[in-house]
Scaffold this active site. Structure first.
Site, PDB file in Angstrom:
ATOM      1  N   ARG A  47      -6.680   8.486  -8.730  1.00 39.59           N
ATOM      2  CA  ARG A  47      -5.262   8.132  -8.784  1.00 39.59           C
ATOM      3  C   ARG A  47      -4.580   8.675  -7.555  1.00 39.59           C
ATOM      4  O   ARG A  47      -5.158   9.461  -6.807  1.00 39.59           O
ATOM      5  CB  ARG A  47      -4.581   8.568 -10.088  1.00 39.59           C
ATOM      6  CG  ARG A  47      -5.039   9.813 -10.769  1.00 39.59           C
ATOM      7  CD  ARG A  47      -4.667  11.114 -10.121  1.00 39.59           C
ATOM      8  NE  ARG A  47      -3.291  11.131  -9.662  1.00 39.59           N
ATOM      9  CZ  ARG A  47      -2.860  11.755  -8.614  1.00 39.59           C
ATOM     10  NH1 ARG A  47      -3.698  12.469  -7.867  1.00 39.59           N
ATOM     11  NH2 ARG A  47      -1.611  11.744  -8.251  1.00 39.59           N
ATOM     12  N   ASP A 224       4.939   5.915  -4.159  1.00 41.48           N
ATOM     13  CA  ASP A 224       3.995   4.824  -4.409  1.00 41.48           C
ATOM     14  C   ASP A 224       4.418   3.529  -3.740  1.00 41.48           C
ATOM     15  O   ASP A 224       3.595   2.638  -3.523  1.00 41.48           O
ATOM     16  CB  ASP A 224       3.830   4.632  -5.917  1.00 41.48           C
ATOM     17  CG  ASP A 224       3.066   5.803  -6.503  1.00 41.48           C
ATOM     18  OD1 ASP A 224       3.700   6.846  -6.778  1.00 41.48           O
ATOM     19  OD2 ASP A 224       1.832   5.702  -6.627  1.00 41.48           O
ATOM     20  N   LYS A 235       6.208   8.690  -9.206  1.00 44.96           N
ATOM     21  CA  LYS A 235       5.863   9.119 -10.569  1.00 44.96           C
ATOM     22  C   LYS A 235       7.105   9.323 -11.428  1.00 44.96           C
ATOM     23  O   LYS A 235       8.094   9.892 -10.966  1.00 44.96           O
ATOM     24  CB  LYS A 235       5.034  10.410 -10.466  1.00 44.96           C
ATOM     25  CG  LYS A 235       4.575  11.012 -11.767  1.00 44.96           C
ATOM     26  CD  LYS A 235       3.866  10.045 -12.670  1.00 44.96           C
ATOM     27  CE  LYS A 235       2.704   9.325 -12.024  1.00 44.96           C
ATOM     28  NZ  LYS A 235       2.231   8.156 -12.817  1.00 44.96           N
TER      29      LYS A 235
HETATM   30  O1  MRU Z   1      -0.101   7.619 -11.605  1.00 46.68           O
HETATM   31  P1  MRU Z   1      -0.563   8.342 -10.377  1.00 46.68           P
HETATM   32  O2  MRU Z   1      -1.079   9.707 -10.638  1.00 46.68           O
HETATM   33  O3  MRU Z   1      -1.491   7.496  -9.536  1.00 46.68           O
HETATM   34  O4  MRU Z   1       0.774   8.503  -9.531  1.00 46.68           O
HETATM   35  C1  MRU Z   1       0.716   9.135  -8.275  1.00 46.68           C
HETATM   36  C2  MRU Z   1       2.021   9.465  -7.695  1.00 46.68           C
HETATM   37  O5  MRU Z   1       3.059   9.082  -8.191  1.00 46.68           O
HETATM   38  C3  MRU Z   1       2.019  10.206  -6.396  1.00 46.68           C
HETATM   39  O6  MRU Z   1       3.083  11.078  -6.310  1.00 46.68           O
HETATM   40  C4  MRU Z   1       2.056   9.170  -5.278  1.00 46.68           C
HETATM   41  O7  MRU Z   1       1.028   8.239  -5.442  1.00 46.68           O
HETATM   42  C5  MRU Z   1       1.970   9.783  -3.942  1.00 46.68           C
HETATM   43  S1  MRU Z   1       0.316  10.294  -3.589  1.00 46.68           S
HETATM   44  C6  MRU Z   1       0.215  10.763  -1.981  1.00 46.68           C
END
Ligand code: MRU
Length: 332
Positions: A47, A224, A235
């Protein structure tokens, strides 16, 4: 380089460090075909926006050893649909498909290696630019996990803090635990402990109290997807943190590689927000914490409006408002 890499290409397939098992055990699992990789991305074995893009690219590179171009295009579609919000996934797959069209399956290994190597270089550049915002003595609040695990190495927001620590700055990081998947408590705390960066885990709802009682230098998060107007998807809980930061006059910084900036999406309201299983909310470690059948809404991401963002830290420099023109100058 970090001790553990989340994504590694092997002879038998793509090896993923199973992030669902951290911090309890370090287990790598091998994914030999793109369908299985799509499942691993959906289940969050891997992830973090850049890491899922690189994992999908390597899955296609491995598949190119046996599949023809038509089968690879079909596999690319399956991978792209695994998670909708982080644009890095679609971005990496687009790159792989363009390379396939140009050079055939033989070019995919090279393209995936480039995506991975560029990610490390990008993170180091972000870390460099971010140093101006993290002075000696800084106390920072961070949300989710944005470190080596979420990328190929170093990380984005946590990469900035890692380099600050490596340069001898005395920093302290408050880590939001990040309900419901606990990326802050399980992953960011694990990474910062290995790096020796002083940190404290707080529940997500504690940030208001922390900002009212402590001198907080800034909030620093990853993302993201950044829309063309500077709205930021990250997130779930990021928007709440940004609102508390604004109420306390605390700067709110977002680290974003160019691959996370989506100029084709005009504003945050146009970003698809992934909704995940109610079980993530009603269970903790497989144990029910809500009455059976409790209705749940479980969005995995939220959108922080551009007006709450103080600066966006990219590999090309620190962008300040108005973000629209600053992002447009980064080009395609
Ligand atoms: O659901 P996830 O754990 O994949 O979400 C990840 C995030 O929201 C991170 O903060 C984001 O991808 C930045 S990673 C450099």
């Amino acid at each position: 380089m970090s001790t553990f890499r989340s994504v590694v290409l092997g002879d038998d397939g793509v090896r993923l460090l199973d992030q669902r098992r951290l911090p309890h055990e370090i287990v790598y699992r091998v994914y030999a075909d793109p369908d299985a990789m799509a499942g691993a991305i959906r289940d969050m074995v891997v992830r973090g926006a850049p890491a899922i893009g690189a994992a999908a690219a390597y899955a296609l590179a491995h598949a190119a050893r046996t599949m023809d171009a038509a089968a690879l295009i079909a596999a690319a579609r399956v991978l792209a649909a695994a998670r909708p919000t982080a644009v890095n996934l679609a971005w990496a797959i687009d790159r792989m498909v363009r390379r396939l069209e140009l050079d055939g399956p033989g070019g995919l290994g090279d393209e995936a290696d480039h995506i991975a190597a560029e990610d490390v270089a990008t993170n180091l550049a972000i870390a460099e630019h971010g140093q101006a915002l993290v002075p000696d003595g800084a106390t920072v609040i961070h949300h989710c996990n944005t470190g080596s695990l979420a990328t190929i190495d170093y990380g984005t927001a946590l990469g900035i803090l890692r380099v600050a620590h490596e340069r001898g700055k005395r920093i302290h990081v408050f880590l939001d635990e990040t309900r419901p998947r606990l990326q802050g408590a399980a992953l960011s705390a694990w990474e910062l402990a290995q790096l020796g960066v002083p940190h404290t885990v707080i529940v997500d709802g504690a940030s208001g109290l922390v900002m009212s009682r402590r001198a907080i230098t800034c909030c620093l998060v990853g993302c993201d997807r950044v829309a063309a107007n500077g709205d930021v998807a990250n997130k779930i809980g990021t928007y709440n943190l940004a609102l508390v930061a604004r109420a306390h006059g605390v700067p709110f910084y977002v680290a974003a590689p160019r691959s996370t900036i989506d100029l084709a999406t005009a504003r945050g309201a146009d970003i698809e927000i992934e909704e995940r299983s109610p079980d993530e909310v009603t269970q903790l470690g497989g144990i029910a914490i809500a009455p059976a059948g409790t209705p749940v809404f479980n969005p995995a991401f939220d959108v922080t409006p551009a007006e709450l963002v103080t600066a966006i830290i990219t590999e090309h420099g620190v962008l300040r408002p108005p973000f629209g023109p600053a992002l447009a100058r980064l080009g395609g």
